[in-house]
Design an enzyme around this catalytic site. Structure first.
Site, PDB file in Angstrom:
ATOM      1  N   ASP A  43       0.836  -1.207  -0.090  1.00  0.00           N
ATOM      2  CA  ASP A  43      -0.025   0.105   0.177  1.00  0.00           C
ATOM      3  C   ASP A  43       0.875   1.269  -0.053  1.00  0.00           C
ATOM      4  O   ASP A  43       1.740   1.526   0.837  1.00  0.00           O
ATOM      5  CB  ASP A  43      -0.957  -0.041   1.428  1.00  0.00           C
ATOM      6  CG  ASP A  43      -1.675   1.237   1.359  1.00  0.00           C
ATOM      7  OD1 ASP A  43      -2.666   1.219   0.577  1.00  0.00           O
ATOM      8  OD2 ASP A  43      -1.582   1.954   2.277  1.00  0.00           O
ATOM      9  N   GLU A  55       1.018  -0.633  -5.161  1.00  0.00           N
ATOM     10  CA  GLU A  55      -0.126   0.418  -5.326  1.00  0.00           C
ATOM     11  C   GLU A  55       0.638   1.834  -5.178  1.00  0.00           C
ATOM     12  O   GLU A  55       1.085   2.314  -4.201  1.00  0.00           O
ATOM     13  CB  GLU A  55      -1.223   0.305  -4.024  1.00  0.00           C
ATOM     14  CG  GLU A  55      -2.209   1.194  -4.256  1.00  0.00           C
ATOM     15  CD  GLU A  55      -2.626   2.427  -3.449  1.00  0.00           C
ATOM     16  OE1 GLU A  55      -3.613   3.149  -3.290  1.00  0.00           O
ATOM     17  OE2 GLU A  55      -1.786   2.545  -2.399  1.00  0.00           O
TER      18      GLU A  55
HETATM   19  C1  GLC Z   1      -3.997   3.411  -0.143  1.00  0.00           C
HETATM   20  C2  GLC Z   1      -5.342   2.968   0.205  1.00  0.00           C
HETATM   21  C3  GLC Z   1      -6.115   3.931   0.618  1.00  0.00           C
HETATM   22  C4  GLC Z   1      -5.550   4.457   1.904  1.00  0.00           C
HETATM   23  C5  GLC Z   1      -4.142   4.990   1.815  1.00  0.00           C
HETATM   24  C6  GLC Z   1      -3.492   4.974   3.322  1.00  0.00           C
HETATM   25  O1  GLC Z   1      -3.939   4.343  -0.805  1.00  0.00           O
HETATM   26  O2  GLC Z   1      -5.937   2.209  -1.007  1.00  0.00           O
HETATM   27  O3  GLC Z   1      -7.432   3.547   0.893  1.00  0.00           O
HETATM   28  O4  GLC Z   1      -6.349   5.364   2.486  1.00  0.00           O
HETATM   29  O5  GLC Z   1      -3.494   4.023   1.130  1.00  0.00           O
HETATM   30  O6  GLC Z   1      -3.264   3.930   3.561  1.00  0.00           O
HETATM   31  C1  GLC Z   2      -3.420   9.155  -3.030  1.00  0.00           C
HETATM   32  C2  GLC Z   2      -2.545   8.266  -2.679  1.00  0.00           C
HETATM   33  C3  GLC Z   2      -2.920   6.824  -2.971  1.00  0.00           C
HETATM   34  C4  GLC Z   2      -4.262   6.708  -1.927  1.00  0.00           C
HETATM   35  C5  GLC Z   2      -5.288   8.014  -2.195  1.00  0.00           C
HETATM   36  C6  GLC Z   2      -6.336   7.465  -1.375  1.00  0.00           C
HETATM   37  O1  GLC Z   2      -3.880   9.130  -4.401  1.00  0.00           O
HETATM   38  O2  GLC Z   2      -1.499   8.607  -3.570  1.00  0.00           O
HETATM   39  O3  GLC Z   2      -2.077   6.216  -2.524  1.00  0.00           O
HETATM   40  O4  GLC Z   2      -4.829   5.641  -2.617  1.00  0.00           O
HETATM   41  O5  GLC Z   2      -5.011   8.896  -2.324  1.00  0.00           O
HETATM   42  O6  GLC Z   2      -7.311   8.397  -1.637  1.00  0.00           O
END
Ligand code: GLC
Ligand code: GLC
Length: 627
Positions: free
Chosen positions: A266, A308
């Site tokens: 993540d 991600e």
């Molecule tokens: C990732 C997850 C998102 C979360 C963020 C912080 O982007 O997909 O839902 O808010 O990480 O952990």
């Molecule tokens: C931003 C972050 C991503 C997360 C998202 C959550 O785009 O880069 O990691 O999933 O915020 O809203």
């Protein structure tokens, strides 16, 4: 029969094979650290311990995947993403629902965060208190292992989240840091006053500007500012400390030994901080991810990594390994650009920008890696379209991004969509969007207005979107409920732990009555979407040109309402064609034959495609996969 290779030999061979992918990177990252040698020794024993603890069953899986390193590229792979509680109540409930997924054609499940979160708002589980325990509301670690085994028995692989960038402030390491224990002082980034935070802030973005402004949070107990990129309760780990690498590697090995097939790393972009930068995708992030992959390859090789990184096109590719990291970083990364471009093309009824972006920024093939493709997920949509790309097709970047937000929150005149804004940032003009696939694609509004034509178009848009992600290359991930065309869930507004976060709009609970109803057929929109998606998963599995390793070449059809690419298989090409317009379009047979189509056989419908007057005629939202 004599054993010709012992368990120890095998481990030594694996260690040898990946040594160059591990130690030199760690040396570069941490070599100057006073405790470096002790760290290396500890990591070595963590690897040996993990191998020692690995079950025979998983070691067999390791070998299977050594022999089939492209297992995740196969067209039979199709993913489904769900929150355990919203899908099935708890982990045991999941086992009872697997037949539904098997029937749909699913071979990969992503169980959204199910490790022990903090109490109260936990960012949907991404604020983890204990990586070795399961959220007690969902079950136990034994239940999780039982789910994994039940999935494996049905030919389904399991993806689990591993949050690398931060822990909950209630995590044991943070608790110890607050207590002033020396060994944990460097686990997080903390500062005595605003001097440094202010210097860093000058170049940092804000992920949640609305609800968690700034990137630092005051901790009254420590009397220090703590780095918190996301929410105040999510403390960023200090990856420049080798102990953090070591502890996270241990967690990773522990989870892989539970049988997890895919670890979803993540928010990886944020792992390394460098003053004067956005602190995203710094070179050290790639060294860390390369080293973590080597750690996995040594002791738990059946497990692969999904990165991600929700970033712009050029930056995203780096997570699949470039330069020194080619073929050795993520096995999978989310194709955020493809997702954004599908929604952009559906709003404008024009695929010009999409064609330009996908052709300009993405290679036709990737070494040893592929994409996770998706139409919607649990997060918002951010309009990652650069000014340069927009202007290349005659659009203004800011204007187009604003248009997309207005279109998808439903305020743009004539919009078919119903969504909501997420984290509007007046300082940058940035407005992200929440909403389910069905609501964004027009179904919610069409149903409310009782407009049969609009309902029809929404159904076709949803199926077309899925046909794109199923054929582009990579593992398509279907977000729970999209196969039933579930519309927005407005109830989150009544829950104080969720009301501030519009992403809950598109996280409805599974509607099992609807699932049962579509199972018995019918002609309603849910039944049509379900049948359409189920059909295309089956056809994907039967279409060998859709293997992830087959190059994907973006084509430039004469009509900008068409999006097209060629899967350039050794056995002959497959041309995938989509009509993003609301009206009929044609493409000349001459253009198709010039691109290698000889048979006019549609692999998607598994039937012949009619052509008249030297043209194939495509209805609105058409999708065809031509041989
Ligand atoms: C990732 C997850 C998102 C979360 C963020 C912080 O982007 O997909 O839902 O808010 O990480 O952990
Ligand atoms: C931003 C972050 C991503 C997360 C998202 C959550 O785009 O880069 O990691 O999933 O915020 O809203």
């Amino acid at each position: 029969m004599a054993t010709f290779v012992t368990d120890d030999d095998l481990f030594a061979m694996r260690m040898d094979r990946s040594a160059d992918d591990l130690w030199p990177w760690l040396e570069r990252l941490y070599g100057d650290h006073p405790g470096f040698d002790a760290f290396v020794a500890e990591l070595r024993s963590a690897l040996a311990d993990a191998w020692g603890a690995r079950s025979g069953r998983l070691k067999r899986r390791d070998l299977e995947r050594d022999l089939q390193p492209d297992w995740f590229q196969r067209p039979g792979m199709c993913g489904y993403v769900f929150y355990v509680d919203l899908f099935a109540g708890d982990l045991r409930g999941v086992v009872d629902r697997l037949d539904y997924l098997v029937d749909l054609g699913i071979t990969y499940v992503h169980l959204m965060p199910c490790l022990m979160p903090r109490d109260g708002d936990a960012d949907g589980g991404y604020s983890v208190r204990d990586y070795r325990r399961v959220d007690p509301r969902l079950g136990t670690m034994d239940d999780l292992e039982a789910v994994i085994e039940a999935c494996h028995d049905r030919g389904i692989v399991v993806c689990l989240d591993m949050v690398l960038n931060h822990t909950a402030r209630e995590h044991d390491w943070a608790v110890r840091a607050r207590e002033g224990q020396d060994a944990y002082a460097d686990f997080y980034h903390t500062f005595p006053d605003r001097t440094d935070p202010d210097r860093w802030e000058a170049t940092l973005d804000e992920v949640f500007p609305d609800t968690a402004p700034g990137n630092f949070t005051w901790c009254p107990v420590m009397e220090r500012w703590v780095w918190t990129t996301f929410n105040a309760h999510q403390w960023d780990l200090n990856w420049s400390n080798p102990q953090v690498f070591l502890e996270m590697a241990r967690v990773m090995l522990f989870l892989a030994n539970r049988g997890v097939d895919v670890l979803r790393f993540d928010a990886v972009a944020f792992l390394w901080k460098r003053l004067g930068t956005r602190c995203q995708s710094e070179p050290e992030v790639h060294m860390i991810l390369h080293a973590l992959r080597a750690v996995g390859r040594i002791a738990t090789p059946a497990t692969i990594h999904l990165e991600e990184a929700i970033v712009g096109p050029a930056e995203m590719l780096t997570y699949l390994g470039q330069g020194a990291h080619a073929g050795r970083e993520g096995n999978l990364a989310y194709h955020n650009s493809l997702m954004v471009q599908i929604w952009s093309a559906m709003a404008t009824r024009d695929a010009g920008l999409m064609t330009h972006v996908l052709d300009t920024h993405f290679p036709v093939a990737l070494p040893n890696a592929t994409y996770a493709t998706y139409l919607r997920c649990h997060d918002d949509i951010g309009w990652a379209v650069t000014d340069e790309d927009a202007s290349a097709v005659g659009l203004g970047g800011a204007a187009h991004r604003a248009f997309l937000s207005d279109f998808y929150d439903g305020t743009f005149p004539g919009s078919f969509a119903r969504g909501a804004l997420f984290q509007e940032n007046p300082a940058t003009g940035d407005k992200r969007i929440s909403g389910t696939t069905a609501s964004l694609a027009g179904l919610e509004r069409a149903l409310a207005e009782g407009d049969a034509d609009a309902i029809d178009q929404a159904v076709h848009r949803i199926v077309m979107g899925h046909a794109i992600i199923a054929s582009f290359g990579g593992i398509p991930l279907i977000y729970m409920g999209d196969e039933l065309a579930l519309t927005n869930d407005y109830d989150y507004r009544d829950d104080p732990t969720k009301a501030h976060d519009s992403r809950w709009l598109h996280r409805p609970a599974m509607v099992w009555d609807a699932a049962v109803a579509v199972g018995s057929g019918g002609n309603g929109p849910a039944a049509r979407v379900f049948a359409g998606i189920r059909h295309l998963i089956a056809r994907r599995a039967a279409t060998r040109e859709l293997d992830g390793s087959v190059p994907c070449v973006i084509l430039h059809p004469p009509d900008a309402a068409l999006f097209a690419f060629k899967r350039d298989a050794p056995t002959g090409p497959l041309i995938c064609l989509f009509n993003v317009a609301d009206g009929w379009r044609g493409v000349s047979t001459e253009w198709l034959s010039a691109n290698g189509v000889t048979a006019f056989h549609d692999a998607l419908s598994d039937g012949a495609v009619a052509h008249a007057d030297g043209h194939v005629h495509l209805p609105p939202q058409a999708r065809i996969w031509l041989r």
